[in-house]
Scaffold this motif. Sequence first.
Motif, PDB file in Angstrom:
ATOM      1  N   LEU A  78       0.852  -1.184   0.000  1.00 52.63           N
ATOM      2  CA  LEU A  78       0.000   0.000   0.000  1.00 52.63           C
ATOM      3  C   LEU A  78       0.884   1.227   0.000  1.00 52.63           C
ATOM      4  O   LEU A  78       1.846   1.311   0.746  1.00 52.63           O
ATOM      5  CB  LEU A  78      -0.926   0.008   1.214  1.00 52.63           C
ATOM      6  CG  LEU A  78      -1.906  -1.156   1.284  1.00 52.63           C
ATOM      7  CD1 LEU A  78      -2.722  -1.082   2.561  1.00 52.63           C
ATOM      8  CD2 LEU A  78      -2.821  -1.178   0.079  1.00 52.63           C
ATOM      9  N   GLY A  79       0.552   2.185  -0.812  1.00 54.11           N
ATOM     10  CA  GLY A  79       1.371   3.366  -0.996  1.00 54.11           C
ATOM     11  C   GLY A  79       1.841   3.395  -2.439  1.00 54.11           C
ATOM     12  O   GLY A  79       1.550   2.498  -3.230  1.00 54.11           O
ATOM     13  N   ARG A  80       2.585   4.415  -2.792  1.00 59.11           N
ATOM     14  CA  ARG A  80       3.015   4.565  -4.178  1.00 59.11           C
ATOM     15  C   ARG A  80       4.421   5.151  -4.208  1.00 59.11           C
ATOM     16  O   ARG A  80       4.789   5.953  -3.368  1.00 59.11           O
ATOM     17  CB  ARG A  80       2.047   5.490  -4.910  1.00 59.11           C
ATOM     18  CG  ARG A  80       2.258   5.547  -6.399  1.00 59.11           C
ATOM     19  CD  ARG A  80       1.104   6.321  -7.037  1.00 59.11           C
ATOM     20  NE  ARG A  80       1.319   6.486  -8.438  1.00 59.11           N
ATOM     21  CZ  ARG A  80       0.839   5.683  -9.369  1.00 59.11           C
ATOM     22  NH1 ARG A  80       0.100   4.667  -9.035  1.00 59.11           N
ATOM     23  NH2 ARG A  80       1.077   5.914 -10.638  1.00 59.11           N
ATOM     24  N   GLY A  81       5.187   4.758  -5.184  1.00 53.94           N
ATOM     25  CA  GLY A  81       6.536   5.297  -5.359  1.00 53.94           C
ATOM     26  C   GLY A  81       7.417   4.974  -4.173  1.00 53.94           C
ATOM     27  O   GLY A  81       7.504   3.831  -3.739  1.00 53.94           O
ATOM     28  N   MET A  82       8.057   5.992  -3.624  1.00 47.35           N
ATOM     29  CA  MET A  82       8.961   5.796  -2.497  1.00 47.35           C
ATOM     30  C   MET A  82       8.222   5.335  -1.242  1.00 47.35           C
ATOM     31  O   MET A  82       8.812   4.757  -0.342  1.00 47.35           O
ATOM     32  CB  MET A  82       9.738   7.083  -2.205  1.00 47.35           C
ATOM     33  CG  MET A  82      10.737   7.421  -3.294  1.00 47.35           C
ATOM     34  SD  MET A  82      11.646   8.946  -3.004  1.00 47.35           S
ATOM     35  CE  MET A  82      12.315   8.680  -1.388  1.00 47.35           C
ATOM     36  N   ASN A  83       6.914   5.583  -1.179  1.00 50.60           N
ATOM     37  CA  ASN A  83       6.115   5.161  -0.032  1.00 50.60           C
ATOM     38  C   ASN A  83       5.513   3.772  -0.210  1.00 50.60           C
ATOM     39  O   ASN A  83       4.705   3.353   0.604  1.00 50.60           O
ATOM     40  CB  ASN A  83       4.987   6.164   0.231  1.00 50.60           C
ATOM     41  CG  ASN A  83       5.493   7.463   0.785  1.00 50.60           C
ATOM     42  OD1 ASN A  83       6.479   7.484   1.508  1.00 50.60           O
ATOM     43  ND2 ASN A  83       4.828   8.546   0.434  1.00 50.60           N
ATOM     44  N   GLN A 102      -7.310   3.102   1.149  1.00 53.10           N
ATOM     45  CA  GLN A 102      -6.478   2.297   0.248  1.00 53.10           C
ATOM     46  C   GLN A 102      -6.888   0.826   0.303  1.00 53.10           C
ATOM     47  O   GLN A 102      -6.961   0.159  -0.734  1.00 53.10           O
ATOM     48  CB  GLN A 102      -5.003   2.444   0.606  1.00 53.10           C
ATOM     49  CG  GLN A 102      -4.469   3.822   0.308  1.00 53.10           C
ATOM     50  CD  GLN A 102      -2.969   3.899   0.513  1.00 53.10           C
ATOM     51  OE1 GLN A 102      -2.260   2.914   0.346  1.00 53.10           O
ATOM     52  NE2 GLN A 102      -2.490   5.076   0.855  1.00 53.10           N
ATOM     53  N   ILE A 103      -7.161   0.330   1.500  1.00 54.19           N
ATOM     54  CA  ILE A 103      -7.604  -1.061   1.639  1.00 54.19           C
ATOM     55  C   ILE A 103      -8.946  -1.251   0.939  1.00 54.19           C
ATOM     56  O   ILE A 103      -9.138  -2.200   0.169  1.00 54.19           O
ATOM     57  CB  ILE A 103      -7.684  -1.466   3.125  1.00 54.19           C
ATOM     58  CG1 ILE A 103      -6.282  -1.487   3.751  1.00 54.19           C
ATOM     59  CG2 ILE A 103      -8.374  -2.819   3.282  1.00 54.19           C
ATOM     60  CD1 ILE A 103      -6.276  -1.650   5.257  1.00 54.19           C
ATOM     61  N   GLU A 104      -9.873  -0.334   1.182  1.00 56.32           N
ATOM     62  CA  GLU A 104     -11.186  -0.418   0.543  1.00 56.32           C
ATOM     63  C   GLU A 104     -11.053  -0.385  -0.978  1.00 56.32           C
ATOM     64  O   GLU A 104     -11.692  -1.169  -1.687  1.00 56.32           O
ATOM     65  CB  GLU A 104     -12.084   0.719   1.018  1.00 56.32           C
ATOM     66  CG  GLU A 104     -13.450   0.695   0.362  1.00 56.32           C
ATOM     67  CD  GLU A 104     -14.374   1.793   0.847  1.00 56.32           C
ATOM     68  OE1 GLU A 104     -15.455   1.937   0.242  1.00 56.32           O
ATOM     69  OE2 GLU A 104     -14.029   2.500   1.809  1.00 56.32           O
ATOM     70  N   GLY A 105     -10.227   0.510  -1.485  1.00 55.89           N
ATOM     71  CA  GLY A 105     -10.030   0.606  -2.931  1.00 55.89           C
ATOM     72  C   GLY A 105      -9.495  -0.679  -3.528  1.00 55.89           C
ATOM     73  O   GLY A 105      -9.922  -1.103  -4.611  1.00 55.89           O
ATOM     74  N   TRP A 106      -8.573  -1.325  -2.817  1.00 60.34           N
ATOM     75  CA  TRP A 106      -8.017  -2.585  -3.325  1.00 60.34           C
ATOM     76  C   TRP A 106      -9.114  -3.640  -3.408  1.00 60.34           C
ATOM     77  O   TRP A 106      -9.249  -4.329  -4.414  1.00 60.34           O
ATOM     78  CB  TRP A 106      -6.868  -3.077  -2.429  1.00 60.34           C
ATOM     79  CG  TRP A 106      -6.232  -4.312  -2.977  1.00 60.34           C
ATOM     80  CD1 TRP A 106      -5.192  -4.380  -3.854  1.00 60.34           C
ATOM     81  CD2 TRP A 106      -6.629  -5.671  -2.728  1.00 60.34           C
ATOM     82  NE1 TRP A 106      -4.915  -5.690  -4.151  1.00 60.34           N
ATOM     83  CE2 TRP A 106      -5.783  -6.507  -3.478  1.00 60.34           C
ATOM     84  CE3 TRP A 106      -7.610  -6.257  -1.941  1.00 60.34           C
ATOM     85  CZ2 TRP A 106      -5.883  -7.891  -3.461  1.00 60.34           C
ATOM     86  CZ3 TRP A 106      -7.729  -7.634  -1.928  1.00 60.34           C
ATOM     87  CH2 TRP A 106      -6.864  -8.435  -2.683  1.00 60.34           C
TER      88      TRP A 106
END
Length: 153
Positions: A8-13, A84-88
């Motif tokens: 969960l997260g994007r790029g460096m995160n 983010q969890i819900e979106g997944w």
Amino acid sequence: MASTTHPLGRGMNSGAFGRIIEYDDGTAAYKRPMEFSHAFRVRVADVTGFSVERGKKMLQRRLLILGNGTTLATADVAHGVAEQIEGWFRAHKDFGGNRGSSAAAPIHTSPQPGGQSGPSLIADELMKLAGLRDQGILTDAEFESQKAKLLAR
């Protein structure tokens, strides 16, 4: 048992907010950062909705995973992680019992009076989809597919 990890997260995160681990038995688990055990593990097809409550600590939320009129699981998560969890889950082909569907679960909007989905509702849904794409929850292809469905209304 085989599994696929979705940070969960994007790029460096990427992975900074935990991971969703998808198992080949149709279940998925959420694992918080730097913890060894799952916060929850549920069957994806059983999940039908979500609710978020304020947590006990500042910037903490309690995510409730709902299914068929009951709470399947709960997890205390950092602010922003519940979305983010819900979106997944909502983007998963098996979400809500949609097993066998090759595309992400459709986005439903509330009809406006007269039975039509108005431009503002579609714009709102497009913005939500773009946010999920930007967070890395939806792929570009999933985003474009859902966008096409919304614009075809």
